[in-house]
Motif scaffolding. Structure first.
Motif, PDB file in Angstrom:
ATOM      1  N   PHE A 101       2.274  -1.115  13.694  1.00 46.20           N
ATOM      2  CA  PHE A 101       3.240  -2.103  14.142  1.00 46.20           C
ATOM      3  C   PHE A 101       4.391  -1.375  14.959  1.00 46.20           C
ATOM      4  O   PHE A 101       4.805  -0.451  14.622  1.00 46.20           O
ATOM      5  CB  PHE A 101       3.488  -3.214  13.112  1.00 46.20           C
ATOM      6  CG  PHE A 101       2.719  -4.042  12.498  1.00 46.20           C
ATOM      7  CD1 PHE A 101       2.547  -5.221  13.033  1.00 46.20           C
ATOM      8  CD2 PHE A 101       2.099  -3.764  11.558  1.00 46.20           C
ATOM      9  CE1 PHE A 101       1.572  -6.305  12.828  1.00 46.20           C
ATOM     10  CE2 PHE A 101       1.264  -4.651  10.757  1.00 46.20           C
ATOM     11  CZ  PHE A 101       0.806  -6.048  11.412  1.00 46.20           C
ATOM     12  N   THR A 119       7.947  -5.032  10.003  1.00 49.73           N
ATOM     13  CA  THR A 119       7.535  -4.189  11.203  1.00 49.73           C
ATOM     14  C   THR A 119       8.750  -3.725  11.732  1.00 49.73           C
ATOM     15  O   THR A 119       9.733  -4.323  12.017  1.00 49.73           O
ATOM     16  CB  THR A 119       6.620  -5.130  12.375  1.00 49.73           C
ATOM     17  OG1 THR A 119       7.303  -6.083  12.588  1.00 49.73           O
ATOM     18  CG2 THR A 119       5.455  -5.682  11.416  1.00 49.73           C
ATOM     19  N   SER A 124       7.718  -3.898  17.200  1.00 50.49           N
ATOM     20  CA  SER A 124       7.872  -4.897  17.447  1.00 50.49           C
ATOM     21  C   SER A 124       8.991  -5.213  18.589  1.00 50.49           C
ATOM     22  O   SER A 124      10.080  -4.458  18.429  1.00 50.49           O
ATOM     23  CB  SER A 124       8.333  -5.746  16.338  1.00 50.49           C
ATOM     24  OG  SER A 124       6.992  -5.878  15.484  1.00 50.49           O
ATOM     25  N   HIS A 152       5.012  -0.041   6.525  1.00 52.30           N
ATOM     26  CA  HIS A 152       4.705   0.065   7.916  1.00 52.30           C
ATOM     27  C   HIS A 152       5.995   0.689   8.587  1.00 52.30           C
ATOM     28  O   HIS A 152       5.990   1.065   9.773  1.00 52.30           O
ATOM     29  CB  HIS A 152       4.522  -1.348   8.552  1.00 52.30           C
ATOM     30  CG  HIS A 152       3.431  -2.001   8.275  1.00 52.30           C
ATOM     31  ND1 HIS A 152       2.280  -1.504   8.675  1.00 52.30           N
ATOM     32  CD2 HIS A 152       3.246  -2.967   7.355  1.00 52.30           C
ATOM     33  CE1 HIS A 152       0.948  -2.267   8.321  1.00 52.30           C
ATOM     34  NE2 HIS A 152       1.742  -2.945   7.507  1.00 52.30           N
TER      35      HIS A 152
END
Length: 348
Positions: free
Chosen positions: A94, A79, A96, A118
């Motif tokens: 995602f 992510t 983070s 991702h």
């Protein structure tokens, strides 16, 4: 087949070296350790939330001793670390906290794949926020190398060559796709979506510049313990064309390891850390390799160490990565059996 027997068989695959070769100078030796996917669901980063931000140290500190013996430490940052200013988010799109990267750097991780399905979750803006974090980290850490996502075509075309103990190395990193999110036209450098032609050209551009070539591949079928036919074909292709170590990620469960010629292949290391549920998704492999460069300049693998890591928790709280405990000995046996089985298993 018993675990001891498959371990012996793998040793036979790894190499046969005489005692004189084993005495190579430490200046021509390298120890590399690899772990799997960091997939930071909301439950993971919320468990790390503090009054002042995020602290992932309690989740990770129990495996620190396993990492210390190694010179090079790999993981796949699944992510993006776009940070709170971009807006944190979880599955299926995602983003983070960057504090996770801080914690991984403190543990000594210095080889990071940024190419996965991702990478484009937050578009070009997300990629640039992520890369700003990593480029800032690289400016402070001369041993840190990221690969697979870039700010420009020129940056992508300029490989960073690292050197440790007299061995030069670099990493190439790729993904099969980006979950249907198209790459902006003319900005394909944002993430490496592989074709065989791309793999071949990139390897040829760097192969004669390094002693050791590492390739990270985001590939395969999620939650399958057996490598797909495409994985096996690509592994053969990469090994034939000069890759020394091929590190697979994306299936989120453990898949086998093997030698293809002189190349070491791990098809999938599983989830290093995630919020996914189910035993198979919470057991991952930590694989350490010891290698040296012989008098002819060839890379020789002379030992392998395998540890299993287990993510324990209380519901969605108190996530902790720990070496698999003694009371899980039968489970450890099963999953090491998958690692050392050439064909893998479709059962979880």
């Amino acid at each position: 087949m018993g675990i001891l027997r498959v371990v012996v068989l793998l040793w036979c695959l790894v190499c046969v070296v005489d005692s004189s070769e084993m005495q190579e100078s430490s200046q021509n030796r390298l120890k590399i350790v690899m772990v799997g996917d960091a997939l930071l669901h909301k439950s993971v980063y919320e468990d790390a939330r503090t009054d002042s931000g995020f602290d992932f140290t309690p989740m990770l500190e129990s495996i620190a001793s396993l990492l210390k013996p190694y010179d090079v430490r790999f993981y796949n940052q699944e992510t993006i670390l776009g940070g709170t200013q971009l807006g944190l988010s979880t599955y299926p799109v995602f983003n983070s906290p960057q504090e996770f990267g801080d914690s991984m750097l403190k543990l000594g991780f210095n080889l990071v794949s940024l190419a996965n399905n991702h990478t484009l979750d937050k578009g070009e803006r997300g990629v640039m926020a992520m890369l700003e974090y990593w480029r800032n980290a690289e400016s402070k850490r001369s041993d840190l190398l990221t690969a697979g996502s870039y700010r420009s075509a020129q940056e992508r075309a300029t490989p960073r060559i690292m050197c440790k103990n007299g061995i030069t190395y670099t990493m190439l990193a790729y993904t099969y796709g980006t979950n249907g999110i198209p790459l902006p036209k003319g900005k394909e450098y944002l993430v490496n979506v592989y074709t065989k032609q791309m793999l071949l050209e990139d390897i040829r551009a760097v192969r004669d510049k390094v002693d050791l070539l590492i390739v990270s591949m985001h590939w395969g079928i999620e939650y399958e313990h057996s490598p797909s036919n495409e994985q096996r074909e690509l592994a053969q292709f990469l090994a034939k064309n000069g890759a020394d170590i091929i590190i697979g990620n994306h299936p989120h469960v453990i898949q086998p390891i093997e030698m293809i010629g002189n190349a070491f292949v791990v098809y999938s290391l599983g989830n290093f850390l995630s919020g996914q549920k189910g035993l198979a998704k919470n057991i991952s492999a930590l694989i350490g390799l010891s290698l040296y460069k012989d008098k002819e300049g060839e890379i020789i693998f002379d030992s392998i160490q395998v540890e299993l890591i287990y993510k324990k928790s209380k519901g969605n709280r108190q996530y902790r990565l720990i070496p698999i405990p003694k009371e899980m000995r039968e489970i450890e046996k099963k999953y090491k059996g998958i690692l050392f089985s050439k064909r893998g298993s479709s059962n979880s």
